[in-house]
Design a protein around this motif. Structure first.
Motif, PDB file in Angstrom:
ATOM      1  N   ILE A 170      -3.482  -6.374 -13.218  1.00  0.00           N
ATOM      2  CA  ILE A 170      -2.351  -6.761 -12.373  1.00  0.00           C
ATOM      3  C   ILE A 170      -2.799  -6.665 -10.922  1.00  0.00           C
ATOM      4  O   ILE A 170      -3.476  -5.708 -10.529  1.00  0.00           O
ATOM      5  CB  ILE A 170      -1.094  -5.883 -12.624  1.00  0.00           C
ATOM      6  CG1 ILE A 170       0.106  -6.442 -11.853  1.00  0.00           C
ATOM      7  CG2 ILE A 170      -1.358  -4.431 -12.299  1.00  0.00           C
ATOM      8  CD1 ILE A 170       0.600  -7.786 -12.321  1.00  0.00           C
ATOM      9  N   ASP A 171      -2.451  -7.676 -10.152  1.00  0.00           N
ATOM     10  CA  ASP A 171      -2.865  -7.758  -8.747  1.00  0.00           C
ATOM     11  C   ASP A 171      -1.623  -7.688  -7.864  1.00  0.00           C
ATOM     12  O   ASP A 171      -0.792  -8.595  -7.868  1.00  0.00           O
ATOM     13  CB  ASP A 171      -3.614  -9.071  -8.518  1.00  0.00           C
ATOM     14  CG  ASP A 171      -4.178  -9.192  -7.103  1.00  0.00           C
ATOM     15  OD1 ASP A 171      -3.829  -8.358  -6.245  1.00  0.00           O
ATOM     16  OD2 ASP A 171      -4.952 -10.135  -6.869  1.00  0.00           O
ATOM     17  N   LEU A 172      -1.502  -6.597  -7.109  1.00  0.00           N
ATOM     18  CA  LEU A 172      -0.366  -6.399  -6.207  1.00  0.00           C
ATOM     19  C   LEU A 172      -0.725  -6.670  -4.749  1.00  0.00           C
ATOM     20  O   LEU A 172       0.064  -6.376  -3.859  1.00  0.00           O
ATOM     21  CB  LEU A 172       0.152  -4.955  -6.321  1.00  0.00           C
ATOM     22  CG  LEU A 172       0.584  -4.452  -7.697  1.00  0.00           C
ATOM     23  CD1 LEU A 172       1.094  -3.016  -7.584  1.00  0.00           C
ATOM     24  CD2 LEU A 172       1.655  -5.346  -8.296  1.00  0.00           C
ATOM     25  N   SER A 173      -1.883  -7.233  -4.510  1.00  0.00           N
ATOM     26  CA  SER A 173      -2.367  -7.348  -3.134  1.00  0.00           C
ATOM     27  C   SER A 173      -1.530  -8.290  -2.269  1.00  0.00           C
ATOM     28  O   SER A 173      -1.611  -8.239  -1.038  1.00  0.00           O
ATOM     29  CB  SER A 173      -3.830  -7.800  -3.123  1.00  0.00           C
ATOM     30  OG  SER A 173      -3.986  -9.052  -3.767  1.00  0.00           O
ATOM     31  N   ALA A 174      -0.712  -9.146  -2.890  1.00  0.00           N
ATOM     32  CA  ALA A 174       0.147 -10.043  -2.109  1.00  0.00           C
ATOM     33  C   ALA A 174       1.378  -9.332  -1.567  1.00  0.00           C
ATOM     34  O   ALA A 174       2.054  -9.839  -0.667  1.00  0.00           O
ATOM     35  CB  ALA A 174       0.580 -11.234  -2.960  1.00  0.00           C
ATOM     36  N   ILE A 175       1.676  -8.151  -2.104  1.00  0.00           N
ATOM     37  CA  ILE A 175       2.830  -7.383  -1.643  1.00  0.00           C
ATOM     38  C   ILE A 175       2.463  -6.715  -0.316  1.00  0.00           C
ATOM     39  O   ILE A 175       1.445  -6.019  -0.233  1.00  0.00           O
ATOM     40  CB  ILE A 175       3.230  -6.311  -2.677  1.00  0.00           C
ATOM     41  CG1 ILE A 175       3.417  -6.941  -4.061  1.00  0.00           C
ATOM     42  CG2 ILE A 175       4.487  -5.581  -2.225  1.00  0.00           C
ATOM     43  CD1 ILE A 175       4.507  -7.969  -4.147  1.00  0.00           C
ATOM     44  N   PRO A 176       3.262  -6.896   0.732  1.00  0.00           N
ATOM     45  CA  PRO A 176       2.882  -6.373   2.053  1.00  0.00           C
ATOM     46  C   PRO A 176       2.663  -4.863   2.087  1.00  0.00           C
ATOM     47  O   PRO A 176       1.693  -4.383   2.671  1.00  0.00           O
ATOM     48  CB  PRO A 176       4.060  -6.779   2.947  1.00  0.00           C
ATOM     49  CG  PRO A 176       4.702  -7.920   2.248  1.00  0.00           C
ATOM     50  CD  PRO A 176       4.513  -7.663   0.791  1.00  0.00           C
ATOM     51  N   ASN A 177       3.573  -4.118   1.467  1.00  0.00           N
ATOM     52  CA  ASN A 177       3.453  -2.660   1.521  1.00  0.00           C
ATOM     53  C   ASN A 177       4.277  -2.018   0.416  1.00  0.00           C
ATOM     54  O   ASN A 177       5.099  -2.669  -0.232  1.00  0.00           O
ATOM     55  CB  ASN A 177       3.896  -2.121   2.894  1.00  0.00           C
ATOM     56  CG  ASN A 177       5.303  -2.590   3.254  1.00  0.00           C
ATOM     57  OD1 ASN A 177       6.276  -2.201   2.615  1.00  0.00           O
ATOM     58  ND2 ASN A 177       5.406  -3.434   4.275  1.00  0.00           N
TER      59      ASN A 177
END
Length: 221
Positions: A170-177
């Motif tokens: 799972i890739d959460l890197s697009a979530i700002p913070n």
């Protein structure tokens, strides 16, 4: 008695015929039937029955008026025995979708760009397309059989519940913070690495839940 020239007679006859044809054409225009209203195919009878119960449709006949589908902003159709949401793409004003406790195996919501809340928990999901949903705030797909989930277009997410699936990554890197994504649950998946951006990595929210062996990292192999 003077004879009327032949060419004048022919002109008069032609004029009468032209008027008659115009009249016929006008009558035809008046009597043209109206074009049938556009309809959206609904393949799953259980889905359509749920629409009937909500007074969105009137009879289970394999379709719903597209104009009626386009007016719907919220669908709560939990536990209705639904296996397919084919036709959902025409619900273009849809903001909230609850279809928990059904048997849906695949759903494409990429055309429903106004969606803010999606709840598809306790189904049989193997795939869900949430691309282009730029204002999506809540996504809950707990207890399915998802092997992958792309949320790269869902940077507005505040709630992401994906526990009890078969996700390998799972890739959460697009979530700002992590302040924005205040709820994240990923336990009981076969993944071991959760990709995040540097801001999240430096301040992992304490309320996020994962398996003990899972780690957060800037890159996952």
């Amino acid at each position: 008695m003077k004879k009327i020239p032949y060419f004048l007679v022919m002109c008069f006859v032609c004029t009468l015929m032209s008027c008659s044809e115009d009249g016929d054409n006008n009558d035809g225009d008046t009597n043209n039937p109206m074009q049938p209203a556009a309809r959206t195919a609904i393949a799953d009878a259980a889905f359509e029955q749920a629409l009937v119960e909500l007074d969105i449709d009137d009879v289970v006949d394999g379709s719903v008026l597209t104009s009626d589908a386009e007016m719907v902003t919220s669908l709560v159709i939990n536990d209705k025995g639904i296996t397919s949401l084919l036709g959902i793409s025409d619900f273009t004003m849809l903001e909230n979708l609850w279809v928990n406790d059904n048997q849906i195996s695949s759903v494409d919501l990429s055309q429903n760009t106004l969606l803010k809340f999606i709840f598809v928990e306790n189904n049989a999901l193997t795939s869900i397309n949430v691309s282009d949903l730029n204002i999506l705030e809540k996504l809950a797909v707990t207890n399915n059989t998802l092997t992958q989930l792309d949320i790269s277009d869902n940077s507005a997410l505040q709630v992401l519940q994906i526990a009890d699936n078969t996700l390998g990554a799972i890739d959460l890197s697009a979530i700002p913070n992590g302040i924005q994504l205040n709820t994240f649950a990923v336990e009981n998946n076969p993944l071991t690495c959760i990709k995040v951006n540097e801001e999240i990595l430096n301040d992992i929210p304490s309320q996020w839940t994962k398996d003990a062996n899972d780690t957060y990292a800037l890159s996952c192999n």
